[in-house]
Design an enzyme around this catalytic site. Structure first.
Site, PDB file in Angstrom:
ATOM      1  N   SER A 278      14.569  94.006 100.302  1.00 41.36           N
ATOM      2  CA  SER A 278      14.506  95.455 100.066  1.00 41.36           C
ATOM      3  C   SER A 278      15.791  96.226 100.300  1.00 41.36           C
ATOM      4  O   SER A 278      15.861  97.421 100.008  1.00 41.36           O
ATOM      5  CB  SER A 278      13.412  96.080 100.934  1.00 41.36           C
ATOM      6  OG  SER A 278      12.146  95.804 100.378  1.00 41.36           O
TER       7      SER A 278
ATOM      8  N   SER B 132      12.522  97.869  98.313  1.00 39.48           N
ATOM      9  CA  SER B 132      11.859  99.112  98.602  1.00 39.48           C
ATOM     10  C   SER B 132      12.788 100.242  99.032  1.00 39.48           C
ATOM     11  O   SER B 132      12.383 101.396  99.002  1.00 39.48           O
ATOM     12  CB  SER B 132      10.836  98.881  99.725  1.00 39.48           C
ATOM     13  OG  SER B 132      11.486  98.529 100.927  1.00 39.48           O
TER      14      SER B 132
ATOM     15  N   LYS C 295      16.400 105.830 105.497  1.00 41.34           N
ATOM     16  CA  LYS C 295      15.183 105.467 104.780  1.00 41.34           C
ATOM     17  C   LYS C 295      14.003 106.073 105.538  1.00 41.34           C
ATOM     18  O   LYS C 295      14.005 106.087 106.779  1.00 41.34           O
ATOM     19  CB  LYS C 295      15.067 103.937 104.734  1.00 41.34           C
ATOM     20  CG  LYS C 295      13.906 103.415 103.910  1.00 41.34           C
ATOM     21  CD  LYS C 295      13.920 101.882 103.843  1.00 41.34           C
ATOM     22  CE  LYS C 295      12.782 101.326 102.986  1.00 41.34           C
ATOM     23  NZ  LYS C 295      12.830  99.844 102.908  1.00 41.34           N
TER      24      LYS C 295
END
Lengths: 479, 96, 481
Positions: C172, C148, C73
């Site tokens: 997330s 997210s 990420k």
């Protein structure tokens, strides 16, 4: 009828703790490095980095707390103080707010009219900010973050001081204390020890405080005094003119010798303190605290009491001699070498030695005349080898060429004349050279005795033993 | 709880965020809704309840030895800086 | 193939890491743009990593994941590589250092393919707030992948990477995991170092994994976890061998079903899938207890006070002085701050910064921030009580399957309510996992399993047991099969 005003002062002293590395990172705290070479990722507030607390900074805060008789919080909390400023990399300062590490405590200050106790509200750990530089950069300012993250102990006093003089005495006391404790080098020029002063005035006898102004970043005792005096006069003038004091943050301009409002603080501050989620509660156990307590040095107040009691010094003298640990150590070393004669040692350390140090702008540690050398000199006074007056001359020579007293006494032939026949010879010469005065003396003008003493001393180059001169002269003048 | 344009301006100033004239009322509406949504918290009985700043209960701060572990990396770090000169980060003049 | 299977193949000499890496880089090349799953692809770095991994494997060195590719990420700092956090603010930021997670996985020999798209600064539940544009759900390109960690989820779901890292502040990892049919694992707060993870809300953020299976999650977690002296909030609890604990029986496992998770707002198909899963556990010998966590419904407002408060402070460092975006020709210092931040941050981030600034400001601190931290204590207490009765808690991960891109962007409250089932675990710092448990109209939904602190092994064993008896985790999005 004019109103009598009373000044109320509280100080927030910022002492940089003398750790090797920063409070939350492994960067060096050394002063004077090239800009930004001592600013690592944590100091720069890079994305993703996290603070880890320096044990030594904690230890130093506890040392201070124990020295002022404060409560050491077994659990204290780090909080974030949020505001934007270019020298504050993260946009918040890690500080302590609701639960500081040190609470309560006090110190005693000595004034001409006696001692006063000044309360200390709290002392907390926090990180220093960087520096903004404005010279030679045109419409820009340059930011140096070497200082960012240097550990600070913020020492907050009660509003217990009533004059600039008291404020200075208090500040000097704390300055002495942090250096005794070896937690701060006390170097004010380098900003290691500085303060903010909260100043207000009120009608004498009133209980409630007046509106205060905070004067920021005072980095010399002289500036503190001048800033407070200016600010007090300004506030009184304002109030007497029918105005009112606005609570604000002000800056002392040492060139103009005045305080003025800080532009950057004009907007109302709202620091939005909250517990820093990157740091856990700081927990101190008894063992940690006891270890620090047992390693505390003799504190200045304790030392002063001991000097007064054991050495028979006045409270004032004891206070002067204990104002710095190095000075006290020097004095004690001289007394130890001399064996006794504490008063003589005290007079020399506070008198000639301090005078020369001041003249040459030296610290006691840099004195060309060490404790051993001074003791050597004083020993010659005690054993009558030289007089006190000659000793001053010898001291000056020692200061210049860093040699021992005995060597100078020999080289310059300053040894005191104690041989009776030699002194008698000089007296005879003086009497022969001054027949008129001799006649007057013998006819009853006793006051001329002093004249003869002077002449004999002069003729002997100051070396004749004064006591012997007195005795022999009295005998020989009598005829 | 309704936030006005002026409230939003004040908050944006504290947070140093430029918010355009056109956006002000939009934020005023959404922030009012969000803050209104928080009002249900007031129903919770929290007397005598300790606030929880951390999920790690009973964990305490670890302490680091006082050692210098960092060396000069200025040039590397300043590679990300918008404006530097003579090793300094430059900003529009700071007025104290 | 799962990461574990690739690892086994590499060690058996069936293929090399270079071959595997090339395969994934080609898939990213073909499908990456369509999904917008990656912000940065690092082929040179990946091939260099793969070459080194092959050499280690040839020497008989390395572990179960040496030579296995992964995606990070874009919230994790990666040395020498753009680390944007999905924001214009950091669209020029090349990190000079590696996050602990990145470093540990690299040391273990995993191959970095690139950095995945995400909601800006991890603030979002749909991956629509990214400066780099929305990510599309591989199961249906018109739908969001969740957020997210939406890029990581889409990448693994479409098999552009066998496994990916994520972070979970309010759901997330688990929420995008559920919406893309993956195993999304969020460890106990403090289990994995946060050093080098761009902070959103420091007391809630935790790194974890988006994986194809519980086994993969166990393997990757085992490499990521452990104490890190650079993170004061990382915990010095020994890391067990998670993979070794996978085989545990479900017999006698006490499962608590949270009554509050099955109320209004839960979409019917999702609820049905979760109930079916519970029956499955019951069939494996677990006992099911229904219980109530009365303060849990307050978790959303609590979270949306606490997280923005922390974020408003964490994001103050983005000021245009030392890194990140700076506006053009600032008039003065204030203008530089306001425009740099105003331009650098997107609307949702600004909204949260303002919310957080507000709840911490004078006059509102007690009513909002302090109150929320007290309610957080109550929620924590609810969980503690529950775990004195049961071993794990189960329920849905999300109220609905993936929703359409654009459907909720204009309504923050509706968007925030997506996190209703996931936020509790963050507030209390608990480990939690989402595992695929069905398809609703062709879209995956997830079963969430929450455990007490440091019960990672128990959760992984439960997830693994479920995956031994079902194949939901093996289903692929039709377009990427």
């Amino acid at each position: 009828m004019s109103i009598e005003w009373e000044t109320v002062i509280g100080l927030e002293i910022h002492a940089q703790l003398a750790t090797r590395s920063k409070i939350f990172s492994g960067s060096s705290t050394a002063y004077g490095a090239t800009p930004n070479v001592q600013a690592n990722l944590v100091d720069l507030g890079y994305p993703g980095v996290l603070p880890v607390l320096n044990r030594e900074a904690v230890r130093m805060a506890v040392r201070f707390g124990l020295a002022i008789g404060a409560r050491i919080a077994r659990r204290s909390i780090f909080a974030r103080k949020n505001y934007f400023y270019p020298d504050l990399p993260k946009g918040y300062q890690i500080s302590q707010y609701e639960q500081p590490i040190v609470e309560g405590g006090s110190v005693e200050i000595w004034l001409p009219d006696g001692a006063r106790r000044i309360g200390i509200t709290r002392a907390h750990l926090e990180e220093d900010a960087g520096k903004s530089l404005h010279e030679g950069l045109g419409k820009q300012s340059g930011i140096d973050l070497n200082r960012a993250g240097t550990p600070l102990l913020e020492i907050v006093s009660e509003p217990d001081m009533r004059s600039a003089r008291e404020a200075i005495a208090y500040m000097k006391k704390i300055h002495t204390l942090v250096r005794y404790l070896e937690i701060c080098d006390g170097n004010m020029q380098e900003g290691s020890f500085r303060c903010d002063a909260n100043v207000s005035v009120r009608h004498k006898g009133r209980h409630e405080y007046g509106t205060r102004c905070e004067i920021k970043n005072l980095n010399s005792f002289r500036f503190v005094e001048r800033a407070i005096n200016y600010e007090v006069a300004r506030q009184i003038e304002m109030l007497e003119g029918g105005g009112s004091v606005v609570q604000e943050t002000r800056l002392f301009d040492s060139d103009r010798n005045e305080t003025r409002p800080m532009r950057s603080k004009e907007e109302a501050n709202d620091y939005r303190y909250f517990p820093d989620p990157d740091l856990l509660p700081l927990s101190l156990d008894e063992e940690f605290i006891e270890q620090i307590r047992s390693a505390l040095p003799e504190l200045p107040d304790q030392k002063a009491v001991r000097f007064a009691h054991d050495h028979g010094l006045s409270g004032y003298d004891a206070g002067v001699l204990t104002a710095s640990r190095d000075l006290a150590d020097y004095y004690e070393a001289v007394v130890a070498l001399l064996g006794d004669e504490a008063k003589l040692a005290a007079n020399w350390v506070m008198g000639d030695l301090s005078g020369f140090l001041n003249r040459d702008n030296l610290e006691i540690g840099q004195s060309p005349v060490g404790a051993k050398q001074l003791a050597g000199l004083l020993a010659r006074i005690v054993d009558n080898t030289i007089s006190g007056k000659i000793a001053k001359e010898v001291f000056e020579a020692m200061w210049e060429d860093r040699s021992d007293a005995d060597a100078i006494i020999e080289a310059k032939g300053l040894r005191q004349i104690t041989d009776t026949s030699a002194i008698e010879r000089v007296i005879t010469e003086v009497m022969t050279a001054n027949p008129a005065q001799l006649a007057d003396y013998r006819s009853g003008k006793d006051k001329l005795f002093g004249f003869f003493v002077g002449q004999v001393m002069k003729a002997s180059g100051g070396k004749a033993n004064p006591a012997q001169v007195n005795e022999l002269l009295r005998k020989m003048l009598a005829g | 709880m309704t936030l006005t344009r002026r409230d939003v301006e004040g908050i944006a100033m504290l947070a140093r965020l430029e918010i355009s004239e056109a956006e002000l009322p939009v934020y005023a509406i959404s922030l009012s809704r969000i803050v209104g949504f928080f009002d249900q918290l007031s129903a919770a009985a929290t007397e005598g309840v300790e606030p929880m700043a951390h999920p790690l209960e009973n964990q305490v701060q670890a302490l680091r030895d006082d050692q210098i572990t960092e060396s000069d990396q200025r040039d590397r770090y300043q590679g990300n800086a918008p404006l530097v000169a003579a090793g300094l980060y430059l900003v529009p003049k700071v007025i104290e | 193939m799962t990461a574990a299977e690739i690892g086994r193949g590499l060690r058996a000499g069936k293929f090399t890491s270079i071959e595997v890496t090339r395969h994934f880089l080609e898939r990213i090349d073909h499908a990456g743009k369509q999904l917008n799953a990656f912000i940065t692809v690092t082929p040179e770095r990946a091939m260099a990593d793969a070459k080194r991994a092959d050499a280690r494997i040839a020497r008989g060195e390395g572990g179960p994941l040496t030579g296995v590719p992964l995606a990070h990420k874009d919230i994790f700092c990666t040395e020498g590589v753009l680390t944007s956090c999905g924001s214009r603010m950091l669209s020029n930021f090349v990190s000079p250092y590696d996050a602990t997670v990145v470093e540990r996985l690299a040391v273990a020999g995993m191959v970095m393919l690139g950095k995945t798209n995400m909601d800006e600064f991890a603030m979002g539940s749909s991956n629509e707030t990214s400066w780099y544009g929305p990510v599309r759900n591989p199961w249906d390109g018109s739908k969001v992948p969740g957020g997210s960690s939406g890029g990581s989820a889409a990448a693994v779901a479409a098999r552009l990477a066998p496994v990916a890292t994520g972070t979970d502040t309010g759901g997330s990892i688990r929420q995008p995991g559920a919406l893309t049919g993956l195993t999304g694992f969020k460890p106990t707060y403090g289990r994995v170092s946060r050093y080098g993870m761009v902070a959103f809300a420091s007391s809630l953020d935790q790194a974890g994994v988006l994986a194809q299976s519980a086994e993969d999650a166990a393997l990757v977690l085992g490499l990521m976890a452990g104490h890190d002296a650079r993170d004061s909030t990382s915990v010095a609890v020994p890391v067990p061998d998670y993979a070794a604990g996978l085989g545990r029986s479900m017999k006698g496992l006490r499962i608590g079903v949270i009554r509050e998770f099955f109320g209004e707002g839960l979409e019917e198909g999702t609820g049905r899938a979760v109930r079916t899963a519970l029956e499955g556990f019951s069939a494996m010998g677990a006992t099911i207890v229904e219980l109530s966590l009365p303060n849990l419904p307050l978790s959303v407002p609590t979270y949306y006070v606490v997280a923005p408060a922390e974020c408003s402070s964490n994001l103050s460092r983005f000021d245009g002085v030392r890194f990140g975006h700076r506006c053009k020709d600032p008039r003065d210092l204030l203008d530089m701050y306001k425009r740099s931040r105003g331009e650098g941050f997107g609307a949702e981030v600004k909204r949260r910064i303002m919310t957080g600034t507000y709840v911490l400001s004078a006059g509102y601190y007690d009513a909002y921030y302090l109150k929320a931290q007290k309610v957080r204590s109550l929620i924590n207490e609810d969980f503690r009580r529950a775990f004195s009765e049961v071993d794990v808690l189960m329920g849905p991960t999300t109220p609905t399957p993936a929703f359409a891109i654009g459907a909720k962007v204009d309504d923050p409250i509706t968007m925030y309510l997506n996190d209703i089932y996931t936020i509790g675990a963050n507030l209390a710092g608990l480990p939690a996992v989402s595992v695929p448990c069905g398809l609703v109209d062709g879209l995956p939904v997830g079963l969430q399993i929450i455990g007490p602190h440091f019960a990672e092994e128990r959760l992984l064993a439960a997830a693994h047991a479920w995956q031994l008896m079902t194949d939901w985790h093996r289903r692929l999005p039709p377009l990427f099969a």
